[in-house]
Design an enzyme around this catalytic site. Sequence first.
Site, PDB file in Angstrom:
ATOM      1  N   CYS B  88      -1.384  -5.463   2.692  1.00 43.89           N
ATOM      2  CA  CYS B  88      -2.810  -5.300   2.859  1.00 43.89           C
ATOM      3  C   CYS B  88      -3.439  -5.056   1.501  1.00 43.89           C
ATOM      4  O   CYS B  88      -3.376  -3.950   0.989  1.00 43.89           O
ATOM      5  CB  CYS B  88      -3.042  -4.101   3.771  1.00 43.89           C
ATOM      6  SG  CYS B  88      -4.745  -3.687   3.927  1.00 43.89           S
ATOM      7  N   LEU B  89      -3.952  -6.095   0.883  1.00 39.97           N
ATOM      8  CA  LEU B  89      -4.579  -5.944  -0.428  1.00 39.97           C
ATOM      9  C   LEU B  89      -5.706  -6.967  -0.527  1.00 39.97           C
ATOM     10  O   LEU B  89      -5.470  -8.167  -0.371  1.00 39.97           O
ATOM     11  CB  LEU B  89      -3.532  -6.174  -1.534  1.00 39.97           C
ATOM     12  CG  LEU B  89      -3.993  -5.884  -2.956  1.00 39.97           C
ATOM     13  CD1 LEU B  89      -4.274  -4.402  -3.150  1.00 39.97           C
ATOM     14  CD2 LEU B  89      -2.966  -6.348  -3.971  1.00 39.97           C
TER      15      LEU B  89
END
Lengths: 280, 221
Positions: B88-89
């Site tokens: 999750c970036l």
Amino acid sequence: MDDSAATKATCETTAATSDYEPDELDDATILRLTQEIKDTEALKTPLVGELKPISVLLDEYDDPAFRGKIKVLGGGNAKYRQIRGDGNCAWIAFAFRFFELALAYHAEEIEILKKHVMSLTSLLDQAGYNENGYIDFIEETEALFSKLPDMSAEALVEEFNNIEVSSALVVHFRLLAAAYVKTHPEDYMPFIDDGEGTTIEEYCNRQIEAFAVEADHLALSALVNAVGKAELGVVYMDRSAGEDAVVHSFVPMTTTTTMTGEQIKIDLLYRPGHYDIFYR
Amino acid sequence: MSRERRIAKELRALHDDPESGIFLQPAQGDDITHLVGSFAGPRDTPYEGGRYLVDIKIPYDYPFKPPIMRFDTKVYHPNISSQTGAICLDILKDKWSPVLTLKASLISLQSLLASPEPTNPQDAEVAKHYLSDRQGFDNTARYWAKIYAGAGVATSTDASPSEPKSIFEQYGIDPESVKIFEGMGFAQDRIIEVMNRTGIKKIGSDAPAGAEDRLLEELLK
């Protein structure tokens, strides 16, 4: 600018909750599929469309608030060129119109304009961009300038519908705008300061450099100031009261002294969430 | 500009810069659109000493679309799926910029390991652990770094420096309970991980009611 202060990790939670099934679509897959649907939809529209009478746009709208404004604006003789709505529309619209107007120039004038645009690269260096990171995109702009003296309007449309070319131009113009903001913090910080500590760097990363994030007012202002050779008028077609569409003009703060001749005048037509090119 | 040209250029630049500690190579053969990246776990984090492998698929329209990255090495981190390695970036999603590179993306992943964002988790359970029991989270993350990322024997802050404790002692886990689960066919590292994560360090008559069921439920996920 809603998510300009967003944290770096921004995902919906999915994996490893108690009802997680490995067979279910994970977050990344859902995101990818959604993007594919959007991309497929967007592909139905050319990146840069044909020139059409404004009446075509008028026919799309039943809403009298819109119709009135379109009528007042063009008196029926105006034209527009539809741009694909992929989040880069303002950038592509600006870049296309910039080059389209330059088509009318003599070869020597094109050469001067090319030198001017290439000289703006120093702004990228001042802003701290690494040459390795931007050179590929700028080379596309340079190549397009070189072809311009012998180019027809149709060929330019075709050139811009090559996604590699237009994407490179979008990146180049985005970087110029971001570099201008970064090198003129005193002009932009008051607008970026959202009370949550968003820095110039973060703002530029998330709102200008990020590919396919729509241009906001600040980004357009920075673009016009960075290029220095073009004025931009944005005609706002919204449901606001009144017969006349609001036109917002962006004029470079300092017009460049290295250039002679008239400013390039670009008009965009803004409908909420989307930009097309407007021909008065 | 072709995708291959750009990737080749990036690989060359990285090759000339071995001090970055970031490495990239084709996953197999000479296909440069499917790469494996690697970097060291950041210092002063539970990931220190580990080496992290990232699977990288380069989409057709790279660099205008972000590379598709997933951790190959299992990582215990709120923003990385403990099951799939999904990351999750934002810069790997809607905030990608074509001026970013594979190296920059891997450096961002390295920073993500150092600065978790538990309020925006990829893995809800790990995030819950991080927020509710930081020491326990660190222990599990360090343990994962050891068994999956090859980090040296972890020395927790309270461990005696002269005599390394056994894994069981270090985490206060009852070795007999682990043996029982091993007898059921579960791998030791998995059992220890689940015990650390749930905080249920033993089963049997003097353990809380339902401890065995709870652990089994986790192990069977």
